[in-house]
Enzyme design. Structure first.
Site, PDB file in Angstrom:
ATOM      1  N   LYS A 177       0.842  -1.216   0.000  1.00 25.87           N
ATOM      2  CA  LYS A 177       0.000   0.000   0.000  1.00 25.87           C
ATOM      3  C   LYS A 177       0.873   1.260   0.000  1.00 25.87           C
ATOM      4  O   LYS A 177       0.648   2.166  -0.802  1.00 25.87           O
ATOM      5  CB  LYS A 177      -0.935   0.010   1.228  1.00 25.87           C
ATOM      6  CG  LYS A 177      -1.859  -1.189   1.305  1.00 25.87           C
ATOM      7  CD  LYS A 177      -2.769  -1.118   2.520  1.00 25.87           C
ATOM      8  CE  LYS A 177      -2.058  -1.145   3.862  1.00 25.87           C
ATOM      9  NZ  LYS A 177      -1.347  -2.402   4.170  1.00 25.87           N
TER      10      LYS A 177
ATOM     11  N   ARG B 173      -9.764   0.576   8.808  1.00 26.01           N
ATOM     12  CA  ARG B 173      -9.150  -0.679   9.220  1.00 26.01           C
ATOM     13  C   ARG B 173     -10.161  -1.650   9.819  1.00 26.01           C
ATOM     14  O   ARG B 173      -9.827  -2.772  10.112  1.00 26.01           O
ATOM     15  CB  ARG B 173      -8.136  -0.291  10.293  1.00 26.01           C
ATOM     16  CG  ARG B 173      -6.947  -1.135  10.466  1.00 26.01           C
ATOM     17  CD  ARG B 173      -5.961  -0.954   9.389  1.00 26.01           C
ATOM     18  NE  ARG B 173      -4.705  -1.543   9.741  1.00 26.01           N
ATOM     19  CZ  ARG B 173      -3.535  -1.058   9.377  1.00 26.01           C
ATOM     20  NH1 ARG B 173      -3.468   0.037   8.646  1.00 26.01           N
ATOM     21  NH2 ARG B 173      -2.441  -1.666   9.717  1.00 26.01           N
TER      22      ARG B 173
ATOM     23  N   ARG C 126      12.283  -6.353   5.161  1.00 28.07           N
ATOM     24  CA  ARG C 126      12.237  -4.976   5.683  1.00 28.07           C
ATOM     25  C   ARG C 126      12.736  -4.929   7.117  1.00 28.07           C
ATOM     26  O   ARG C 126      13.420  -3.972   7.500  1.00 28.07           O
ATOM     27  CB  ARG C 126      10.809  -4.421   5.596  1.00 28.07           C
ATOM     28  CG  ARG C 126      10.745  -2.961   6.011  1.00 28.07           C
ATOM     29  CD  ARG C 126       9.416  -2.313   5.713  1.00 28.07           C
ATOM     30  NE  ARG C 126       8.359  -2.818   6.564  1.00 28.07           N
ATOM     31  CZ  ARG C 126       7.079  -2.483   6.434  1.00 28.07           C
ATOM     32  NH1 ARG C 126       6.696  -1.651   5.480  1.00 28.07           N
ATOM     33  NH2 ARG C 126       6.169  -2.979   7.252  1.00 28.07           N
TER      34      ARG C 126
ATOM     35  N   ARG D 260      11.809  -2.071  11.647  1.00 30.66           N
ATOM     36  CA  ARG D 260      10.517  -1.586  12.150  1.00 30.66           C
ATOM     37  C   ARG D 260      10.069  -2.521  13.265  1.00 30.66           C
ATOM     38  O   ARG D 260      10.113  -3.744  13.099  1.00 30.66           O
ATOM     39  CB  ARG D 260       9.493  -1.539  10.999  1.00 30.66           C
ATOM     40  CG  ARG D 260       8.426  -0.485  11.223  1.00 30.66           C
ATOM     41  CD  ARG D 260       7.557  -0.312  10.013  1.00 30.66           C
ATOM     42  NE  ARG D 260       6.226  -0.855  10.254  1.00 30.66           N
ATOM     43  CZ  ARG D 260       5.190  -0.713   9.440  1.00 30.66           C
ATOM     44  NH1 ARG D 260       5.333  -0.028   8.317  1.00 30.66           N
ATOM     45  NH2 ARG D 260       4.021  -1.231   9.737  1.00 30.66           N
TER      46      ARG D 260
ATOM     47  N   ARG E 203      -0.434  -9.483  12.892  1.00 32.41           N
ATOM     48  CA  ARG E 203      -1.034  -8.395  12.095  1.00 32.41           C
ATOM     49  C   ARG E 203      -1.893  -8.984  10.968  1.00 32.41           C
ATOM     50  O   ARG E 203      -2.960  -8.450  10.633  1.00 32.41           O
ATOM     51  CB  ARG E 203       0.065  -7.498  11.517  1.00 32.41           C
ATOM     52  CG  ARG E 203       0.682  -6.572  12.569  1.00 32.41           C
ATOM     53  CD  ARG E 203       2.038  -6.040  12.155  1.00 32.41           C
ATOM     54  NE  ARG E 203       2.022  -5.241  10.949  1.00 32.41           N
ATOM     55  CZ  ARG E 203       3.114  -4.983  10.213  1.00 32.41           C
ATOM     56  NH1 ARG E 203       4.296  -5.469  10.567  1.00 32.41           N
ATOM     57  NH2 ARG E 203       3.018  -4.250   9.129  1.00 32.41           N
TER      58      ARG E 203
HETATM   59  P1  AP5 Z   1       4.731  -1.510   1.903  1.00 33.91           P
HETATM   60  O1  AP5 Z   1       4.525  -0.693   0.687  1.00 33.91           O
HETATM   61  O2  AP5 Z   1       5.240  -0.848   3.135  1.00 33.91           O
HETATM   62  O3  AP5 Z   1       3.400  -2.322   2.251  1.00 33.91           O
HETATM   63  P2  AP5 Z   1       2.193  -1.861   3.150  1.00 33.91           P
HETATM   64  O4  AP5 Z   1       0.992  -2.575   2.635  1.00 33.91           O
HETATM   65  O5  AP5 Z   1       2.126  -0.368   3.235  1.00 33.91           O
HETATM   66  O6  AP5 Z   1       2.672  -2.527   4.512  1.00 33.91           O
HETATM   67  P3  AP5 Z   1       2.800  -1.959   5.979  1.00 33.91           P
HETATM   68  O7  AP5 Z   1       3.515  -3.033   6.726  1.00 33.91           O
HETATM   69  O8  AP5 Z   1       3.394  -0.604   6.035  1.00 33.91           O
HETATM   70  O9  AP5 Z   1       1.268  -1.888   6.303  1.00 33.91           O
HETATM   71  P4  AP5 Z   1       0.463  -2.073   7.561  1.00 33.91           P
HETATM   72  O10 AP5 Z   1      -0.900  -1.956   7.024  1.00 33.91           O
HETATM   73  O11 AP5 Z   1       0.699  -3.258   8.409  1.00 33.91           O
HETATM   74  O12 AP5 Z   1       1.074  -0.925   8.454  1.00 33.91           O
HETATM   75  P5  AP5 Z   1       0.555   0.501   8.859  1.00 33.91           P
HETATM   76  O13 AP5 Z   1       1.728   1.379   8.858  1.00 33.91           O
HETATM   77  O14 AP5 Z   1      -0.675   0.894   8.138  1.00 33.91           O
HETATM   78  O15 AP5 Z   1       5.665  -2.730   1.479  1.00 33.91           O
HETATM   79  C1  AP5 Z   1       6.129  -3.644   2.443  1.00 33.91           C
HETATM   80  C2  AP5 Z   1       7.518  -4.147   2.022  1.00 33.91           C
HETATM   81  O16 AP5 Z   1       7.396  -4.858   0.781  1.00 33.91           O
HETATM   82  C3  AP5 Z   1       8.509  -3.007   1.772  1.00 33.91           C
HETATM   83  O17 AP5 Z   1       9.774  -3.380   2.240  1.00 33.91           O
HETATM   84  C4  AP5 Z   1       8.487  -2.839   0.247  1.00 33.91           C
HETATM   85  O18 AP5 Z   1       9.713  -2.362  -0.244  1.00 33.91           O
HETATM   86  C5  AP5 Z   1       8.215  -4.265  -0.229  1.00 33.91           C
HETATM   87  N1  AP5 Z   1       7.450  -4.307  -1.473  1.00 33.91           N
HETATM   88  C6  AP5 Z   1       6.466  -3.476  -1.871  1.00 33.91           C
HETATM   89  N2  AP5 Z   1       5.988  -3.829  -3.085  1.00 33.91           N
HETATM   90  C7  AP5 Z   1       6.694  -4.932  -3.470  1.00 33.91           C
HETATM   91  C8  AP5 Z   1       6.679  -5.764  -4.631  1.00 33.91           C
HETATM   92  N3  AP5 Z   1       5.830  -5.548  -5.634  1.00 33.91           N
HETATM   93  N4  AP5 Z   1       7.538  -6.810  -4.682  1.00 33.91           N
HETATM   94  C9  AP5 Z   1       8.400  -7.048  -3.647  1.00 33.91           C
HETATM   95  N5  AP5 Z   1       8.488  -6.273  -2.533  1.00 33.91           N
HETATM   96  C10 AP5 Z   1       7.638  -5.237  -2.434  1.00 33.91           C
HETATM   97  O19 AP5 Z   1       0.094   0.213  10.373  1.00 33.91           O
HETATM   98  C11 AP5 Z   1       1.018  -0.103  11.378  1.00 33.91           C
HETATM   99  C12 AP5 Z   1       0.284  -0.141  12.697  1.00 33.91           C
HETATM  100  O20 AP5 Z   1      -0.262   1.153  12.986  1.00 33.91           O
HETATM  101  C13 AP5 Z   1      -0.924  -1.090  12.763  1.00 33.91           C
HETATM  102  O21 AP5 Z   1      -0.549  -2.425  13.081  1.00 33.91           O
HETATM  103  C14 AP5 Z   1      -1.743  -0.443  13.869  1.00 33.91           C
HETATM  104  O22 AP5 Z   1      -1.212  -0.730  15.134  1.00 33.91           O
HETATM  105  C15 AP5 Z   1      -1.539   1.039  13.590  1.00 33.91           C
HETATM  106  N6  AP5 Z   1      -2.568   1.588  12.688  1.00 33.91           N
HETATM  107  C16 AP5 Z   1      -2.347   2.131  11.440  1.00 33.91           C
HETATM  108  N7  AP5 Z   1      -3.506   2.541  10.920  1.00 33.91           N
HETATM  109  C17 AP5 Z   1      -4.458   2.253  11.825  1.00 33.91           C
HETATM  110  C18 AP5 Z   1      -5.867   2.427  11.855  1.00 33.91           C
HETATM  111  N8  AP5 Z   1      -6.532   2.964  10.813  1.00 33.91           N
HETATM  112  N9  AP5 Z   1      -6.539   2.020  12.959  1.00 33.91           N
HETATM  113  C19 AP5 Z   1      -5.904   1.476  14.004  1.00 33.91           C
HETATM  114  N10 AP5 Z   1      -4.579   1.277  14.055  1.00 33.91           N
HETATM  115  C20 AP5 Z   1      -3.865   1.661  12.964  1.00 33.91           C
END
Ligand code: AP5
Length: 185
Positions: free
Chosen positions: A13, A88, A127, A133, A144
């Site tokens: 994402k 979420r 990562r 992280r 997660r």
């Molecule tokens: P990346 O692009 O970072 O993927 P992502 O889907 O954004 O993954 P995240 O781990 O950042 O998402 P998340 O939803 O768990 O975390 P968030 O920060 O929202 O890519 C991931 C990796 O893959 C990278 O290393 C990238 O380089 C690689 N990659 C990308 N595309 C690729 C490809 N095509 N091929 C190979 N490799 C690739 O949330 C974190 C925490 O915050 C949550 O657990 C929760 O505690 C809190 N939180 C956030 N939002 C909320 C909410 N709305 N409500 C409640 N808690 C929340």
């Protein structure tokens, strides 16, 4: 253009939003990034959120909605935005609808990235070794994913019922996936 980008942790994402924002001339709003910034700044909200995030649980709906509402109140969102990591759960999806109704805005598309679990675990292990992280350890990543399946997957169906959803294969090169997202819109 106002988009919701959905998909499990590690589905790409954030990576895709960073490209789409330039192609569409909109801003990228990641609730995860907003929360991590609050943790790094040591704000009260950050102190409350940190343990929850490290455990791979969702931060409370009220706190995240407040962060989002503040962000949507800033002038740079005028041309549109990509929401990454919000909503979420179904309560957040309904809260977003209510907020957008007050702002007289609507979502144009909800795009869900589809990536299988083992690919996700591999991406986030990579990562973890590169960026350290705190929620990327394998056990927290698996938790997660469980939280996603239980609480966030219903949000995909919610947007499907509204006729706004496209499911996108999230495996392949970053550029290929970006083009699939553009084509779906
Ligand atoms: P990346 O692009 O970072 O993927 P992502 O889907 O954004 O993954 P995240 O781990 O950042 O998402 P998340 O939803 O768990 O975390 P968030 O920060 O929202 O890519 C991931 C990796 O893959 C990278 O290393 C990238 O380089 C690689 N990659 C990308 N595309 C690729 C490809 N095509 N091929 C190979 N490799 C690739 O949330 C974190 C925490 O915050 C949550 O657990 C929760 O505690 C809190 N939180 C956030 N939002 C909320 C909410 N709305 N409500 C409640 N808690 C929340």
């Amino acid at each position: 253009m106002r988009l919701v980008l959905l998909g499990p942790p590690g589905s790409g994402k954030g990576t895709q939003a960073a490209l789409l924002k330039d192609r569409l001339n909109v801003v990228h709003i990641s609730t995860g990034d907003l929360l991590r910034a609050a943790v790094a700044a040591g704000t009260e909200l950050g102190k409350i959120a940190k343990a929850t995030m490290d455990a791979g649980e969702l931060v409370s709906d009220d706190l995240v909605l407040q962060l989002l509402e503040d962000r949507l109140g800033q002038p740079d969102v005028a041309n549109g935005y990509i929401l990454d990591g919000y909503p979420r759960n179904l309560a957040q999806a309904k809260a977003l609808d209510a907020l957008l109704s007050r702002l007289e805005q609507n979502i144009d598309h909800a795009l869900a990235l589809i990536v299988d679990e083992e690919q996700i675990v591999a991406r986030l292990a990579q990562r973890a070794s590169e960026q350290g992280r705190t929620d990327d350890s394998e056990s927290v990543v698996r938790h997660r994913l469980h939280v996603y399946a239980e609480q966030t997957a219903p949000v995909v169906d919610y947007y499907e019922a509204k006729g706004l959803l496209a499911r996108i294969d999230g495996v392949g090169s970053i550029e290929e996936i970006n083009q699939r997202l553009m084509d779906a819109m």
